[in-house]
Design a protein around this motif. Structure first.
Motif, PDB file in Angstrom:
ATOM      1  N   MET A   1      16.297   4.714  19.728  1.00 18.01           N
ATOM      2  CA  MET A   1      15.067   4.491  18.988  1.00 18.01           C
ATOM      3  C   MET A   1      15.375   4.427  17.490  1.00 18.01           C
ATOM      4  N   PHE A   2      14.655   3.550  16.825  1.00 16.21           N
ATOM      5  CA  PHE A   2      14.790   3.415  15.382  1.00 16.21           C
ATOM      6  C   PHE A   2      13.416   3.559  14.752  1.00 16.21           C
ATOM      7  N   TYR A   3      13.406   4.137  13.576  1.00 21.69           N
ATOM      8  CA  TYR A   3      12.157   4.404  12.875  1.00 21.69           C
ATOM      9  C   TYR A   3      12.158   3.696  11.527  1.00 21.69           C
ATOM     10  N   VAL A   4      11.049   3.061  11.227  1.00 20.49           N
ATOM     11  CA  VAL A   4      10.806   2.538   9.893  1.00 20.49           C
ATOM     12  C   VAL A   4       9.780   3.487   9.302  1.00 20.49           C
ATOM     13  N   TYR A   5      10.041   3.948   8.100  1.00 17.38           N
ATOM     14  CA  TYR A   5       9.173   4.956   7.522  1.00 17.38           C
ATOM     15  C   TYR A   5       8.884   4.660   6.056  1.00 17.38           C
ATOM     16  N   ALA A   6       7.795   5.224   5.588  1.00 12.44           N
ATOM     17  CA  ALA A   6       7.433   5.140   4.173  1.00 12.44           C
ATOM     18  C   ALA A   6       7.135   6.555   3.703  1.00 12.44           C
ATOM     19  N   ILE A   7       7.750   6.919   2.587  1.00  9.84           N
ATOM     20  CA  ILE A   7       7.505   8.239   1.999  1.00  9.84           C
ATOM     21  C   ILE A   7       6.975   8.038   0.587  1.00  9.84           C
ATOM     22  N   LYS A   8       6.123   8.951   0.177  1.00  9.94           N
ATOM     23  CA  LYS A   8       5.514   8.860  -1.150  1.00  9.94           C
ATOM     24  C   LYS A   8       5.846  10.116  -1.936  1.00  9.94           C
ATOM     25  N   ASN A  13       4.210   8.037  -8.982  1.00  8.12           N
ATOM     26  CA  ASN A  13       3.701   6.879  -8.265  1.00  8.12           C
ATOM     27  C   ASN A  13       4.883   6.076  -7.721  1.00  8.12           C
ATOM     28  N   TYR A  14       5.447   6.533  -6.597  1.00  3.31           N
ATOM     29  CA  TYR A  14       6.639   5.920  -6.029  1.00  3.31           C
ATOM     30  C   TYR A  14       6.583   5.984  -4.514  1.00  3.31           C
ATOM     31  N   ILE A  15       6.781   4.834  -3.874  1.00  2.00           N
ATOM     32  CA  ILE A  15       6.836   4.759  -2.416  1.00  2.00           C
ATOM     33  C   ILE A  15       8.188   4.178  -2.033  1.00  2.00           C
ATOM     34  N   TYR A  16       8.849   4.824  -1.081  1.00  2.00           N
ATOM     35  CA  TYR A  16      10.148   4.374  -0.587  1.00  2.00           C
ATOM     36  C   TYR A  16      10.011   4.009   0.871  1.00  2.00           C
ATOM     37  N   VAL A  17      10.559   2.870   1.245  1.00  2.00           N
ATOM     38  CA  VAL A  17      10.552   2.416   2.633  1.00  2.00           C
ATOM     39  C   VAL A  17      11.985   2.421   3.140  1.00  2.00           C
ATOM     40  N   GLY A  18      12.199   2.985   4.323  1.00  2.91           N
ATOM     41  CA  GLY A  18      13.545   3.047   4.871  1.00  2.91           C
ATOM     42  C   GLY A  18      13.555   2.933   6.383  1.00  2.91           C
ATOM     43  N   ILE A  47       4.143   9.093   4.718  1.00  2.00           N
ATOM     44  CA  ILE A  47       2.813   8.473   4.759  1.00  2.00           C
ATOM     45  C   ILE A  47       2.667   7.468   5.902  1.00  2.00           C
ATOM     46  N   HIS A  48       3.814   7.022   6.459  1.00  2.00           N
ATOM     47  CA  HIS A  48       3.732   6.034   7.529  1.00  2.00           C
ATOM     48  C   HIS A  48       5.053   5.989   8.289  1.00  2.00           C
ATOM     49  N   SER A  49       4.991   5.813   9.602  1.00  2.00           N
ATOM     50  CA  SER A  49       6.206   5.611  10.394  1.00  2.00           C
ATOM     51  C   SER A  49       5.880   4.781  11.623  1.00  2.00           C
ATOM     52  N   GLY A  68       5.666  -7.870  -0.896  1.00  2.30           N
ATOM     53  CA  GLY A  68       4.428  -7.651  -1.650  1.00  2.30           C
ATOM     54  C   GLY A  68       3.255  -7.270  -0.774  1.00  2.30           C
ATOM     55  N   ILE A  69       3.042  -8.014   0.294  1.00  3.76           N
ATOM     56  CA  ILE A  69       1.912  -7.729   1.184  1.00  3.76           C
ATOM     57  C   ILE A  69       2.122  -6.416   1.935  1.00  3.76           C
ATOM     58  N   GLY A  70       3.367  -6.105   2.270  1.00  2.00           N
ATOM     59  CA  GLY A  70       3.673  -4.833   2.919  1.00  2.00           C
ATOM     60  C   GLY A  70       3.425  -3.655   1.995  1.00  2.00           C
ATOM     61  N   ARG A  71       3.797  -3.806   0.730  1.00  2.00           N
ATOM     62  CA  ARG A  71       3.550  -2.746  -0.265  1.00  2.00           C
ATOM     63  C   ARG A  71       2.052  -2.521  -0.445  1.00  2.00           C
ATOM     64  N   ASP A  72       1.288  -3.615  -0.473  1.00  2.00           N
ATOM     65  CA  ASP A  72      -0.167  -3.483  -0.587  1.00  2.00           C
ATOM     66  C   ASP A  72      -0.730  -2.684   0.592  1.00  2.00           C
ATOM     67  N   PHE A  73      -0.222  -2.953   1.798  1.00  2.00           N
ATOM     68  CA  PHE A  73      -0.654  -2.216   2.976  1.00  2.00           C
ATOM     69  C   PHE A  73      -0.356  -0.720   2.811  1.00  2.00           C
ATOM     70  N   LEU A  74       0.851  -0.385   2.336  1.00  2.00           N
ATOM     71  CA  LEU A  74       1.235   1.031   2.178  1.00  2.00           C
ATOM     72  C   LEU A  74       0.390   1.715   1.111  1.00  2.00           C
ATOM     73  N   ARG A  75       0.083   1.023   0.044  1.00  2.00           N
ATOM     74  CA  ARG A  75      -0.742   1.625  -1.022  1.00  2.00           C
ATOM     75  C   ARG A  75      -2.165   1.900  -0.532  1.00  2.00           C
ATOM     76  N   SER A  76      -2.619   1.105   0.444  1.00  2.00           N
ATOM     77  CA  SER A  76      -3.977   1.282   0.957  1.00  2.00           C
ATOM     78  C   SER A  76      -4.117   2.479   1.894  1.00  2.00           C
ATOM     79  N   LEU A  77      -2.998   3.052   2.321  1.00  2.00           N
ATOM     80  CA  LEU A  77      -3.047   4.192   3.255  1.00  2.00           C
ATOM     81  C   LEU A  77      -3.558   5.447   2.569  1.00  2.00           C
TER      82      LEU A  77
END
Length: 77
Positions: A1-8, A13-18, A47-49, A68-77
Motif C-alpha cells: 500500500m502507498f499513501y499520498v498525504y498532505a500536511i499543514k 501558511n505551508y502545505i506539503y504533499v508527499g 490534513i489529507h491522505s 495548481g488545481i490540486g493545491r486549491d483543493f487542499l486549501r479548501s479543506l
C-alpha cells in the motif's frame, strides 16, 4: 500500500504533499525535523491522505495534488 498525504504547518501558511509506504513513520519524521525541506515549518498536522495499491497510481495523484488545481483543493479543506 502507498499513501499520498498532505500536511499543514500549524504555525505557518505551508502545505506539503508527499508519498510514502508508511504514513505514520513519515509524519513522525516530518515533525522530528528529519526532512530538510519541511524542517523550518514544523509542527505539522495531517490534513489529507489517500491510499493506493501501486506506487504508479500514488505518484500520479501526488503530482495532481502538487498542481495548481490540486493545491486549491487542499486549501479548501
Amino acid at each position: 500500500m502507498f499513501y499520498v498525504y498532505a500536511i499543514k504547518s500549524e504555525d505557518r501558511n505551508y502545505i506539503y504533499v508527499g508519498l510514502s509506504n508508511n504514513l505514520e513513520r513519515r509524519l513522525k519524521e516530518h515533525n522530528e525535523g528529519k526532512n530538510k525541506t519541511t524542517k523550518p515549518y514544523r509542527p505539522f498536522v495531517l490534513i489529507h491522505s489517500e491510499t493506493f495499491e501501486t506506487r504508479i497510481e500514488a505518484r500520479k495523484r501526488e503530482k495532481y495534488l502538487k498542481s495548481g488545481i490540486g493545491r486549491d483543493f487542499l486549501r479548501s479543506l
